[in-house]
Design an enzyme around this catalytic site. Structure first.
Site, mmCIF file in Angstrom:
data_model
loop_
_atom_site.group_PDB
_atom_site.id
_atom_site.type_symbol
_atom_site.label_atom_id
_atom_site.label_comp_id
_atom_site.label_asym_id
_atom_site.label_seq_id
_atom_site.Cartn_x
_atom_site.Cartn_y
_atom_site.Cartn_z
ATOM 1 N N HIS A 141 0.681 -1.287 -0.184
ATOM 2 C CA HIS A 141 -0.184 0.138 -0.246
ATOM 3 C C HIS A 141 0.356 1.134 -0.343
ATOM 4 O O HIS A 141 0.498 2.264 -0.066
ATOM 5 C CB HIS A 141 -1.055 -0.226 1.140
ATOM 6 C CG HIS A 141 -0.490 0.163 2.740
ATOM 7 N ND1 HIS A 141 -0.608 -0.793 3.739
ATOM 8 C CD2 HIS A 141 -0.498 2.218 3.296
ATOM 9 C CE1 HIS A 141 0.240 -0.568 4.606
ATOM 10 N NE2 HIS A 141 0.250 1.280 4.389
ATOM 11 N N ASP A 201 0.507 -7.412 1.502
ATOM 12 C CA ASP A 201 0.323 -6.004 1.592
ATOM 13 C C ASP A 201 1.797 -6.318 1.737
ATOM 14 O O ASP A 201 2.301 -5.709 2.409
ATOM 15 C CB ASP A 201 -0.296 -5.701 2.590
ATOM 16 C CG ASP A 201 -0.370 -4.240 2.459
ATOM 17 O OD1 ASP A 201 0.050 -3.423 1.203
ATOM 18 O OD2 ASP A 201 0.045 -3.909 3.682
ATOM 19 N N GLY A 259 2.657 6.685 8.514
ATOM 20 C CA GLY A 259 4.559 6.712 7.815
ATOM 21 C C GLY A 259 5.661 6.114 8.204
ATOM 22 O O GLY A 259 6.901 5.584 7.438
ATOM 23 N N ASN A 260 5.074 4.673 9.570
ATOM 24 C CA ASN A 260 5.583 3.538 9.937
ATOM 25 C C ASN A 260 5.644 2.401 8.941
ATOM 26 O O ASN A 260 6.414 1.167 8.356
ATOM 27 C CB ASN A 260 5.997 3.108 11.515
ATOM 28 C CG ASN A 260 6.339 4.034 12.369
ATOM 29 O OD1 ASN A 260 6.284 4.794 13.000
ATOM 30 N ND2 ASN A 260 7.170 3.648 11.921
ATOM 31 N N SER A 261 4.585 2.371 8.067
ATOM 32 C CA SER A 261 4.430 1.664 7.143
ATOM 33 C C SER A 261 5.241 1.062 6.163
ATOM 34 O O SER A 261 6.164 1.981 5.764
ATOM 35 C CB SER A 261 3.324 1.575 6.094
ATOM 36 O OG SER A 261 1.943 2.051 7.094
ATOM 37 N N THR A 293 2.477 -2.683 8.891
ATOM 38 C CA THR A 293 1.632 -2.470 8.229
ATOM 39 C C THR A 293 0.597 -2.148 8.800
ATOM 40 O O THR A 293 -0.117 -0.828 7.625
ATOM 41 C CB THR A 293 1.448 -3.732 7.753
ATOM 42 O OG1 THR A 293 0.952 -4.168 6.265
ATOM 43 C CG2 THR A 293 0.445 -4.825 8.789
ATOM 44 N N ALA A 294 0.295 -1.925 9.698
ATOM 45 C CA ALA A 294 -0.901 -1.540 10.477
ATOM 46 C C ALA A 294 -1.243 -0.915 11.849
ATOM 47 O O ALA A 294 -0.313 -1.113 12.355
ATOM 48 C CB ALA A 294 -2.787 -2.125 9.895
ATOM 49 N N ILE A 295 -2.301 -0.496 11.895
ATOM 50 C CA ILE A 295 -2.519 0.649 13.089
ATOM 51 C C ILE A 295 -4.399 0.398 13.243
ATOM 52 O O ILE A 295 -5.279 0.916 12.785
ATOM 53 C CB ILE A 295 -2.338 2.068 13.739
ATOM 54 C CG1 ILE A 295 -2.259 2.800 12.753
ATOM 55 C CG2 ILE A 295 -0.281 1.738 13.968
ATOM 56 C CD1 ILE A 295 -1.868 4.362 13.341
ATOM 57 N N LEU A 343 -6.638 -25.814 -2.952
ATOM 58 C CA LEU A 343 -6.993 -27.012 -2.697
ATOM 59 C C LEU A 343 -8.335 -27.376 -3.490
ATOM 60 O O LEU A 343 -8.585 -28.183 -3.585
ATOM 61 C CB LEU A 343 -6.616 -27.681 -1.506
ATOM 62 C CG LEU A 343 -5.637 -27.271 -0.800
ATOM 63 C CD1 LEU A 343 -5.189 -28.169 0.822
ATOM 64 C CD2 LEU A 343 -4.357 -28.498 -1.632
ATOM 65 N N GLY A 344 -8.952 -26.307 -3.423
ATOM 66 C CA GLY A 344 -10.089 -26.134 -3.094
ATOM 67 C C GLY A 344 -11.640 -26.613 -2.866
ATOM 68 O O GLY A 344 -12.064 -27.684 -2.547
#
Length: 412
Positions: A66, A96, A168-170, A186-188, A225-226
């Site tokens: 992202h 991500d 900005g840490n992402s 990645t997220a907070i 695998l289905g």
């Protein structure tokens, strides 16, 4: 920390994204009648994030998808002040993770640790570029492991930490006290978009497996695998005569002709491990299978009727059956549809792409929408969707799932 901070870089991106507009603004008669001025279909974006050097010789940097997803230009700044234009090597939106490359010498890479060895309470350090102010180091502990079901990305197995992680840490580094990379921030979760002590990082072991495919192919070539699976709850364990402490994933459905059917899996089987890695939930199973390559053979520990067995299943190439919406109904012109690529427990059809300015876009369809019914008739896949859509050329009532929420959409 002196050894690892040179491995964390600042990333600045410039790009353009489609600008959402009221569908009426795409009608030339409406625009002319109300004298609506021309508005650009796209707008420029600028953003900042972080990245981590994982291969100094090749100049490879891992970051979040992202961060660079909409970038036309990617600028990387090292801790020694050098600037480079980077190119995208590959990206995987479902986890991500993205890999970019810079033509630089004398880089410092950080060693990848074994994130499976992390324990709750371990001290970790987050390094990144919060709010674009420059490299910052914060400290905290591992608050939880294997966080799933957050609806952030398709494949979730997050490390939760209270080390302050801000915008900005992402793409920045989550580092153990041994100086090893154990995750990518990645997220907070926070009411105002800022840090409140609940941050999430992609574990290093997931990054390692994704990175190998991104460098080799530029994408992750996932097999399947289905099967449709669900968590093994206490109620299901009791009904199946299993121990109450038993963990695993219950096979709810096996697709006809799938790799799972060929291997001998059946509805009602309980999968307890994959390649000797315990399966604690349906999400954990999906993550494990989703990181296998097409052609890999997975060794599944299965409980069936109270008996344990081992089933070996070869991961198959996903069946791709995409089609243009305009081919089945003019109201869907400009949209491409295909099988659901994310949560395979959802039956329906996925909107693969939508072209701006076409009928489907004006009606409000978006990329990533999963349509589960047409005119109040459930659709299990592309064939049923096409059949139902053809039968109603003047108006469609679509039930869809968007960003984890259910909606109705009228297309006419």
């Amino acid at each position: 920390m002196k050894k690892v901070t040179p491995s964390v870089v600042n990333i600045a991106v410039k790009g353009r994204i489609a600008q959402e507009q009221n569908p009426l603004l795409n009608d030339p008669f409406f625009r002319k009648f109300f004298n609506v001025p021309e508005t650009p279909a796209e707008r420029e974006i600028r953003a900042a994030g972080s990245g981590v050097i994982i291969d100094a010789r090749e100049g490879l940097i891992v970051t979040n998808n992202h961060v660079v997803e909409h970038a036309d230009e990617i600028s990387v700044t090292l801790t020694d002040g050098r600037h480079f234009q980077a190119k995208r090597v590959g990206a995987d939106p479902d986890t991500d993770v993205a890999i970019i490359k810079v033509p630089a010498a004398d880089l410092v890479a950080i060693p990848l640790g074994d994130s499976d060895k992390l324990e709750v309470g371990d001290y970790v350090v987050a390094i990144g570029n919060p709010f674009g102010i420059g490299q910052t180091v914060t400290q905290g502990i591992v608050s939880a492991l294997r966080r799933t079901g957050l609806g952030i990305k398709g494949y979730e197995d997050f490390i939760q930490t209270d080390a302050p992680i801000n915008p900005g840490n992402s793409g920045g580094a989550l580092v153990s006290l041994r100086g090893e990379l154990v995750g990518i921030n990645t997220a907070i979760v926070g009411p105002s978009g800022g840090n409140v002590g609940i941050g999430f990082a992609i574990p290093a072991n997931m990054i390692r497996e994704v990175m190998d495919q991104l460098v080799r192919y530029g994408e992750v070539r996932r097999g399947r695998l289905g099967i449709a699976v669900q968590d093994l709850t206490a109620e299901l364990s009791d009904a199946m005569g299993l121990p109450s402490h038993q963990s695993g994933a219950v096979v709810a459905n096996v697709e006809a002709g799938s790799a799972a059917e060929r291997a001998g899996l059946k509805s009602g089987d309980v999968i307890t491990s994959v390649d000797n890695t315990p399966v604690r939930s349906a999400s954990a199973l999906r993550n494990k299978i989703g990181l296998l390559r097409v052609g890999d053979t997975a060794e599944l520990a299965v409980t069936r009727g109270g008996k344990s067995m081992v089933i070996r299943a070869t991961v198959a190439t996903p069946v791709q059956k995409q089609f243009q919406g305009g081919q089945v109904n003019p109201l869907l012109d400009g949209a491409t549809f295909g099988p659901v690529t994310g949560d395979t427990s959802i039956r329906g059809v996925e909107v693969i792409s939508v072209q701006a300015g076409r009928k489907a876009a004006r009606a409000g369809l978006r990329k990533g929408d999963i349509i589960t019914s047409v005119n109040q008739k459930a659709v299990a896949g592309p064939d049923e969707f096409a059949e139902q859509a053809k039968a109603s050329p003047k108006r469609l009532l679509l039930a869809l799932i968007r960003d984890g929420h259910a909606h109705f959409l009228v297309v006419q």
